[in-house]
Design a protein around this motif. Sequence first.
Motif, PDB file in Angstrom:
ATOM      1  N   ALA A 132       0.753  -1.267   0.023  1.00  0.00           N
ATOM      2  CA  ALA A 132      -0.006  -0.017  -0.004  1.00  0.00           C
ATOM      3  C   ALA A 132       0.855   1.425   0.155  1.00  0.00           C
ATOM      4  O   ALA A 132       1.886   1.117   0.612  1.00  0.00           O
ATOM      5  CB  ALA A 132      -0.898  -0.156   1.314  1.00  0.00           C
ATOM      6  N   THR A 133       0.599   2.339  -0.765  1.00  0.00           N
ATOM      7  CA  THR A 133       1.116   3.324  -0.765  1.00  0.00           C
ATOM      8  C   THR A 133       0.931   4.319   0.333  1.00  0.00           C
ATOM      9  O   THR A 133       0.160   5.678   0.182  1.00  0.00           O
ATOM     10  CB  THR A 133       1.012   4.242  -2.178  1.00  0.00           C
ATOM     11  N   TYR A 134       1.070   4.014   1.413  1.00  0.00           N
ATOM     12  CA  TYR A 134       1.130   4.724   2.837  1.00  0.00           C
ATOM     13  C   TYR A 134       1.977   4.870   3.799  1.00  0.00           C
ATOM     14  O   TYR A 134       2.906   3.688   3.720  1.00  0.00           O
ATOM     15  CB  TYR A 134      -0.153   3.970   3.714  1.00  0.00           C
ATOM     16  N   LEU A 135       2.265   5.873   4.349  1.00  0.00           N
ATOM     17  CA  LEU A 135       3.379   5.945   5.467  1.00  0.00           C
ATOM     18  C   LEU A 135       2.846   6.593   6.842  1.00  0.00           C
ATOM     19  O   LEU A 135       1.785   7.326   6.846  1.00  0.00           O
ATOM     20  CB  LEU A 135       4.515   6.968   5.206  1.00  0.00           C
TER      21      LEU A 135
ATOM     22  N   ALA B 156       1.128   0.726   7.366  1.00  0.00           N
ATOM     23  CA  ALA B 156       0.586   1.933   7.639  1.00  0.00           C
ATOM     24  C   ALA B 156      -0.710   1.959   7.488  1.00  0.00           C
ATOM     25  O   ALA B 156      -1.399   2.427   8.188  1.00  0.00           O
ATOM     26  CB  ALA B 156       1.557   3.059   6.768  1.00  0.00           C
ATOM     27  N   LYS B 157      -1.045   1.394   6.388  1.00  0.00           N
ATOM     28  CA  LYS B 157      -2.512   1.370   5.801  1.00  0.00           C
ATOM     29  C   LYS B 157      -3.301   0.687   6.813  1.00  0.00           C
ATOM     30  O   LYS B 157      -4.456   1.053   7.282  1.00  0.00           O
ATOM     31  CB  LYS B 157      -2.617   0.598   4.450  1.00  0.00           C
ATOM     32  N   SER B 158      -2.728  -0.403   7.521  1.00  0.00           N
ATOM     33  CA  SER B 158      -3.582  -1.201   8.477  1.00  0.00           C
ATOM     34  C   SER B 158      -3.835  -0.559   9.907  1.00  0.00           C
ATOM     35  O   SER B 158      -4.866  -0.855  10.579  1.00  0.00           O
ATOM     36  CB  SER B 158      -2.807  -2.657   8.733  1.00  0.00           C
ATOM     37  N   ILE B 159      -2.985   0.627  10.118  1.00  0.00           N
ATOM     38  CA  ILE B 159      -3.508   1.446  11.243  1.00  0.00           C
ATOM     39  C   ILE B 159      -4.090   2.877  11.067  1.00  0.00           C
ATOM     40  O   ILE B 159      -4.006   3.513  11.971  1.00  0.00           O
ATOM     41  CB  ILE B 159      -2.030   1.465  12.172  1.00  0.00           C
ATOM     42  N   LEU B 160      -4.395   2.834  10.023  1.00  0.00           N
ATOM     43  CA  LEU B 160      -5.281   4.222   9.652  1.00  0.00           C
ATOM     44  C   LEU B 160      -6.355   4.297  10.628  1.00  0.00           C
ATOM     45  O   LEU B 160      -7.175   3.335  10.729  1.00  0.00           O
ATOM     46  CB  LEU B 160      -5.769   4.062   8.149  1.00  0.00           C
ATOM     47  N   GLY B 161      -6.564   5.600  11.204  1.00  0.00           N
ATOM     48  CA  GLY B 161      -7.646   5.926  12.023  1.00  0.00           C
ATOM     49  C   GLY B 161      -7.364   4.979  13.384  1.00  0.00           C
ATOM     50  O   GLY B 161      -8.429   5.542  14.335  1.00  0.00           O
TER      51      GLY B 161
ATOM     52  N   ARG C 154      -0.546   9.809   2.635  1.00  0.00           N
ATOM     53  CA  ARG C 154      -0.445   9.121   1.343  1.00  0.00           C
ATOM     54  C   ARG C 154       0.136   9.790   0.254  1.00  0.00           C
ATOM     55  O   ARG C 154      -0.399  10.959  -0.085  1.00  0.00           O
ATOM     56  CB  ARG C 154      -2.014   8.972   0.750  1.00  0.00           C
ATOM     57  N   PRO C 155       1.421   9.466  -0.083  1.00  0.00           N
ATOM     58  CA  PRO C 155       2.247  10.453  -0.859  1.00  0.00           C
ATOM     59  C   PRO C 155       1.781  10.482  -2.341  1.00  0.00           C
ATOM     60  O   PRO C 155       2.375  11.519  -3.003  1.00  0.00           O
ATOM     61  CB  PRO C 155       3.508   9.853  -0.670  1.00  0.00           C
TER      62      PRO C 155
ATOM     63  N   GLU D 151       7.350  10.305  -0.387  1.00  0.00           N
ATOM     64  CA  GLU D 151       7.470   9.258  -1.294  1.00  0.00           C
ATOM     65  C   GLU D 151       8.893   8.740  -1.509  1.00  0.00           C
ATOM     66  O   GLU D 151       9.099   7.425  -1.569  1.00  0.00           O
ATOM     67  CB  GLU D 151       6.799   9.875  -2.585  1.00  0.00           C
ATOM     68  N   VAL D 152       9.671   9.659  -1.102  1.00  0.00           N
ATOM     69  CA  VAL D 152      11.140   9.108  -1.236  1.00  0.00           C
ATOM     70  C   VAL D 152      11.488   8.081  -0.011  1.00  0.00           C
ATOM     71  O   VAL D 152      11.981   7.023  -0.299  1.00  0.00           O
ATOM     72  CB  VAL D 152      12.374  10.324  -1.255  1.00  0.00           C
ATOM     73  N   ALA D 153      11.046   8.510   0.995  1.00  0.00           N
ATOM     74  CA  ALA D 153      11.100   7.585   2.149  1.00  0.00           C
ATOM     75  C   ALA D 153      10.669   6.508   2.042  1.00  0.00           C
ATOM     76  O   ALA D 153      11.167   5.311   2.387  1.00  0.00           O
ATOM     77  CB  ALA D 153      10.347   8.334   3.279  1.00  0.00           C
ATOM     78  N   LEU D 154       9.292   6.280   1.378  1.00  0.00           N
ATOM     79  CA  LEU D 154       8.486   5.047   1.178  1.00  0.00           C
ATOM     80  C   LEU D 154       9.500   4.321  -0.094  1.00  0.00           C
ATOM     81  O   LEU D 154       9.324   2.890   0.013  1.00  0.00           O
ATOM     82  CB  LEU D 154       7.135   5.336   0.679  1.00  0.00           C
ATOM     83  N   ILE D 155       9.905   4.720  -1.052  1.00  0.00           N
ATOM     84  CA  ILE D 155      10.543   3.959  -1.967  1.00  0.00           C
ATOM     85  C   ILE D 155      11.907   3.419  -1.356  1.00  0.00           C
ATOM     86  O   ILE D 155      12.355   2.163  -1.682  1.00  0.00           O
ATOM     87  CB  ILE D 155      11.013   4.856  -3.290  1.00  0.00           C
ATOM     88  N   ASN D 156      12.554   4.080  -0.549  1.00  0.00           N
ATOM     89  CA  ASN D 156      13.703   3.661   0.006  1.00  0.00           C
ATOM     90  C   ASN D 156      13.332   2.317   0.938  1.00  0.00           C
ATOM     91  O   ASN D 156      14.144   1.388   0.731  1.00  0.00           O
ATOM     92  CB  ASN D 156      14.379   4.748   1.061  1.00  0.00           C
ATOM     93  N   LYS D 157      12.326   2.500   1.639  1.00  0.00           N
ATOM     94  CA  LYS D 157      11.984   1.519   2.479  1.00  0.00           C
ATOM     95  C   LYS D 157      11.506   0.084   1.615  1.00  0.00           C
ATOM     96  O   LYS D 157      11.991  -1.022   1.667  1.00  0.00           O
ATOM     97  CB  LYS D 157      10.576   1.877   3.208  1.00  0.00           C
ATOM     98  N   PHE D 158      10.756   0.281   0.440  1.00  0.00           N
ATOM     99  CA  PHE D 158      10.503  -0.617  -0.496  1.00  0.00           C
ATOM    100  C   PHE D 158      11.543  -1.277  -0.934  1.00  0.00           C
ATOM    101  O   PHE D 158      11.730  -2.429  -1.344  1.00  0.00           O
ATOM    102  CB  PHE D 158       9.170  -0.149  -1.460  1.00  0.00           C
TER     103      PHE D 158
END
Length: 351
Positions: A44-47, A63-68, A78-79, A91-98
């Motif tokens: 999921a595209t979430y952080l 990150a998506k599973s803890i939304l709310g 949601r970048p 988005e850069v942080a997310l790509i790095n992690k992925f």
Amino acid sequence: MLNLIDRLSKIKLPIFANFEVYFDLGTSVTKIAIKDKGLILREATYLGLNQKTKEFLFFGNEAKSILGKTPDFIKIIRPVVSGVISDFDAEVALINKFLEKSVNLYFSTSWFKPALRGIAVTPTIATEIEQKAVQEALYKAGLSQVYVVEKAMATAAGCGVNVFSHQPTLIADLGGGLIELSIIGSGGIIAQRTLRQAGDHMNKVIYNYIYLKYGVILGESTCEDLKKTLLNFLMDEKTATIRGKSLESGLPKTVRVKSSDIKEALLTIFNQIVDSMKELIESAAPEIVDEVMKRGVILTGGLSNIPGLDKFIATEIKMDVATSPGLEYATVNGLAKLAQREDEFSKLIIL
Ligand SMILES: Nc1ncnc2c1ncn2[C@@H]1O[C@H](COP(=O)(O)OP(=O)(O)OP(=O)(O)O)[C@@H](O)[C@H]1O
Ligand SMILES: [Mg+2]
């Protein structure tokens, strides 16, 4: 010694000389594939950002599973919005992690890291700045060369279409952020219609519908789950018992939601999609309409999982409609397919 290792690490060894990574930085789901191996990540595209320390703590599906459900100081980001990067640093942080979770695992035991060539897509409506943002984000994440291709071309190739053929095909990519309806042929996009009323927007419409009809406030993820589990165009009436917050008392309230509720909530959007498809076909030259009629329409993207949607659209537009197999990975798979033929591929690069 260190210097030697550093120099050796820059040598491109033959097996890795063409180490290519394909990116579909989707609004809802990020997909990464590599040459000769195929899909290696789908998250999921979430952080989750810790607003106190400005540190990203949670990534992707977690990150998506803890939304709310998080404390106030954790903000879920949601970048990517409507197919384009809206928060560059996230988005850069997310790509790095992925990359760490997927591509980098291939080199975890070796002392050198090959130069990685990245190929990504952007939707046709992306501005030049938005296209450059994708390229820049991948450079920042450590890719040494980055190319960008129009998403509709890659998606069509991933659905098995020869994008260089002179027989045009209509591809409908029904994603989380965008509905892209494209007639593809002769190596380009002949005509296109884009709608922002895609999967994400549908979740919001479900939220409003349940709020007005049952007086219950639901979380974003629950609205998405209702869409995925109940919505169908097969007259298959399912029900789900869900708990939300009562609008009147603020206390928990349980309601039973039916497939027909979700369909009623979203029917206007699906009719808009059908109308745009008709408009697109009507606006095309007669020769193109004839070819498109012969070949039918291909549905792809996450929303094409909706049971019976292909038949619903086929009845409305009076044409054959087929759902592409492997529809959720069509875009990255298409990039991999297109990149196999460098001479042809070079014609598709927009950046
Ligand atoms: N079985 C299903 N029924 C209904 N909707 C679904 C189903 N499976 C996935 N979706 C929806 O599909 C969307 C995600 O599709 P997809 O992965 O194609 O989007 P994306 O590539 O991230 O977005 P975009 O291409 O628009 O940037 C989400 O809105 C999700 O809720
Ligand atoms: Mg997509």
